[in-house]
Design a protein around this motif. Structure first.
Motif, PDB file in Angstrom:
ATOM      1  N   GLU A 179       2.193  -7.373  -2.890  1.00  0.00           N
ATOM      2  CA  GLU A 179       3.212  -6.548  -3.556  1.00  0.00           C
ATOM      3  C   GLU A 179       4.625  -7.056  -3.336  1.00  0.00           C
ATOM      4  N   VAL A 180       4.895  -7.531  -2.141  1.00  0.00           N
ATOM      5  CA  VAL A 180       6.279  -7.892  -1.837  1.00  0.00           C
ATOM      6  C   VAL A 180       6.548  -9.371  -2.109  1.00  0.00           C
TER       7      VAL A 180
ATOM      8  N   TYR B 212      13.683 -11.560   4.845  1.00  0.00           N
ATOM      9  CA  TYR B 212      12.823 -10.417   4.538  1.00  0.00           C
ATOM     10  C   TYR B 212      11.346 -10.789   4.583  1.00  0.00           C
TER      11      TYR B 212
ATOM     12  N   ASN C 194       9.085  -8.773   7.164  1.00  0.00           N
ATOM     13  CA  ASN C 194       7.981  -7.930   6.712  1.00  0.00           C
ATOM     14  C   ASN C 194       6.682  -8.265   7.428  1.00  0.00           C
TER      15      ASN C 194
ATOM     16  N   ILE D 171      13.693   4.840  -6.559  1.00  0.00           N
ATOM     17  CA  ILE D 171      13.102   5.183  -5.283  1.00  0.00           C
ATOM     18  C   ILE D 171      14.180   5.516  -4.270  1.00  0.00           C
TER      19      ILE D 171
ATOM     20  N   LYS E  20      11.225   5.835   0.521  1.00  0.00           N
ATOM     21  CA  LYS E  20      11.026   4.519   1.143  1.00  0.00           C
ATOM     22  C   LYS E  20      10.577   4.670   2.592  1.00  0.00           C
TER      23      LYS E  20
ATOM     24  N   ILE F 100       1.310  -6.605   1.765  1.00  0.00           N
ATOM     25  CA  ILE F 100       2.689  -7.122   1.776  1.00  0.00           C
ATOM     26  C   ILE F 100       2.764  -8.434   0.995  1.00  0.00           C
TER      27      ILE F 100
ATOM     28  N   SER G 296       9.783  -2.173  -3.615  1.00  0.00           N
ATOM     29  CA  SER G 296      11.170  -1.740  -3.442  1.00  0.00           C
ATOM     30  C   SER G 296      11.473  -1.402  -1.982  1.00  0.00           C
ATOM     31  N   THR G 297      10.480  -0.877  -1.277  1.00  0.00           N
ATOM     32  CA  THR G 297      10.693  -0.519   0.130  1.00  0.00           C
ATOM     33  C   THR G 297      10.893  -1.749   1.006  1.00  0.00           C
ATOM     34  N   TYR G 298      10.114  -2.773   0.750  1.00  0.00           N
ATOM     35  CA  TYR G 298      10.179  -3.966   1.602  1.00  0.00           C
ATOM     36  C   TYR G 298      11.001  -5.098   0.991  1.00  0.00           C
TER      37      TYR G 298
ATOM     38  N   ILE H  38       6.203   0.011  -2.926  1.00  0.00           N
ATOM     39  CA  ILE H  38       6.073  -0.904  -1.786  1.00  0.00           C
ATOM     40  C   ILE H  38       7.032  -2.077  -1.957  1.00  0.00           C
TER      41      ILE H  38
ATOM     42  N   VAL I  39       2.548   2.159   5.039  1.00  0.00           N
ATOM     43  CA  VAL I  39       2.156   0.746   4.989  1.00  0.00           C
ATOM     44  C   VAL I  39       2.103   0.170   6.410  1.00  0.00           C
TER      45      VAL I  39
ATOM     46  N   VAL J  41       6.916   5.451   2.482  1.00  0.00           N
ATOM     47  CA  VAL J  41       6.128   4.281   2.071  1.00  0.00           C
ATOM     48  C   VAL J  41       6.017   3.308   3.240  1.00  0.00           C
ATOM     49  N   ARG J  42       7.137   3.072   3.904  1.00  0.00           N
ATOM     50  CA  ARG J  42       7.137   2.161   5.057  1.00  0.00           C
ATOM     51  C   ARG J  42       6.241   2.686   6.175  1.00  0.00           C
TER      52      ARG J  42
END
Ligand SMILES: [Zn+2]
Lengths: 191, 194
Positions: B144-145, B32, B36, B117, B122, B141, A57-59, A55, B129, B125-126
């Protein structure tokens, strides 16, 4: 949580906190003990971390795709507020600064000589091109003269020997022509 | 390179042109963060601009000048959340079923740091999510992000800590289950904790 060994169920309740590094030292010890003995939970941890990383790495941040600098700065500068006066002072000083640096540029010796070299480069390319073209024309003229001479030599040779009619004259003229250059068809004297 | 503290000092002293250095340094990351949450490039760009302007206006209130970035990130998240609630678009993401077992392509390595990855993974995953209910998606988000703590998420979203935990748990569970369905062989992992 008791001081006893964790069951898989106990551990699963702590899994999220564990992968987020939110567990106490005591819990961490108990978890460590459980993971040493339980491959299933070890795999659960591996997978939970995998998903987290995926997650992230994706975002996550990739290449820069926006540039809001000028927009934000002009919005900040153009607003009517108390700090306008000081803004203008700063604006002025930056303008002066940029003018000073701009003025310096034309007198930059390196830049000047570079631009001269640029002119020289164009000139030298033109001269070189002219030379190549001239040389090509002169050379090709000389070549064709040579060919003509060779051809008349063959002709006279063939005429001289046509009465004796050698069986191999065709082959010999061919090989002479080949040695002179490609694409020359020997004249057929047999006709 | 100048530190944020020094740049902020100059800006507060009246040299506002120095603020541009902060924009240049952080705009991509901030974009970003906004993207997101808002899930729209144009909206995100507007949010980034607003966030920097707000940060400029409130710069004097920032006590820990070295912590400019986390502070700016918080501003951005709040703006993005407000903006999202205002526009409240329902983004209906359909979760497609695919035979492709992309999990198999992950190196079977016990060290998660080494996971490479690929783009296809990706994409999935996107997909998963983004298909989460917004209340779950936001939490996962942010965690994790954006690397926010449970406490920070609770504060920003104005929800109890226990709710952050349960939402995070559910969000992770759903995403993990979807990924497992796509080809992770060990079904043990998909079982819930309860
Ligand atoms: Zn276990």
């Amino acid at each position: 949580m008791s001081n006893k060994v964790l069951s898989c169920g106990d551990f699963l309740k702590l899994l999220n906190d564990y992968v987020d590094l939110n567990v106490s030292e005591k819990e961490s010890l108990l978890i460590g003990e459980h993971l040493d003995a339980c491959d299933s939970c070890k795999l659960r941890v591996t997978n939970a971390i995998k998903v987290k990383k995926m997650i992230k790495s994706t975002y996550g941040v990739g290449a820069s795709i926006i540039d809001v600098r000028s927009k934000v700065m002009s919005k900040i500068r153009n607003r009517d507020n108390v700090s306008v006066r000081s803004d203008k002072n700063v604006d002025l000083s930056s303008k002066i600064m940029s003018k000073i640096t701009e003025k310096r540029k034309p007198f930059n010796a390196v830049k000047f000589s570079l631009s001269m070299m640029e002119n020289y480069k164009v000139l030298s390319i033109a001269v070189a091109t002219l030379f190549i073209i001239t040389a090509t024309i002169v050379y090709s003229q000389a070549e064709s003269k040579k060919l003509m001479a060779a051809r008349s030599k063959i002709e006279s040779y063939a005429l001289e020997h046509s009465s004796t009619a050698p069986t191999d004259y065709r082959a010999s003229t061919n090989s002479i022509a080949d040695s002179i250059g490609n694409g020359i068809t020997p004249v057929n004297f047999s006709e | 390179m100048k530190t944020d503290e020094k740049i902020i000092e100059r800006v507060l002293a009246g040299d506002i042109s120095k603020f541009e250095m902060l924009i240049e340094k952080y705009q991509t990351q901030i974009f970003y963060v906004a993207m997101n949450i808002s899930r729209n490039k144009d909206t995100a760009e507007d949010i980034v601009q607003d966030a920097f302007i707000k940060a400029f206006d409130k710069l004097q209130t920032l006590n820990e000048r070295a912590h400019f970035f986390p502070w700016l990130k918080r501003i951005t998240i709040n703006l993005a959340l407000n903006n999202y609630d205002k526009n409240k678009r329902i983004v209906d993401v359909e979760v497609e079923d695919s035979e492709v077992s992309f999990f198999d392509r992950l190196p079977d390595d016990s060290d998660p740091e080494s996971i490479m990855i690929n783009d296809e993974l990706k994409r999935y995953v996107r997909l998963y999510v983004d298909a989460l209910p917004e209340r779950l998606r936001r939490v996962i988000i942010m965690r994790e992000v954006e690397d926010l703590s449970y406490e920070e998420i609770s504060e920003i979203l104005n929800i109890p800590l226990g709710t952050v935990r349960s939402r995070l748990f559910n969000a992770r569970q759903v995403v993990k289950d979807r990924l497992i369905k796509q080809g992770l062989t060990d079904s043990l992992v998909s079982r819930t904790a309860n």
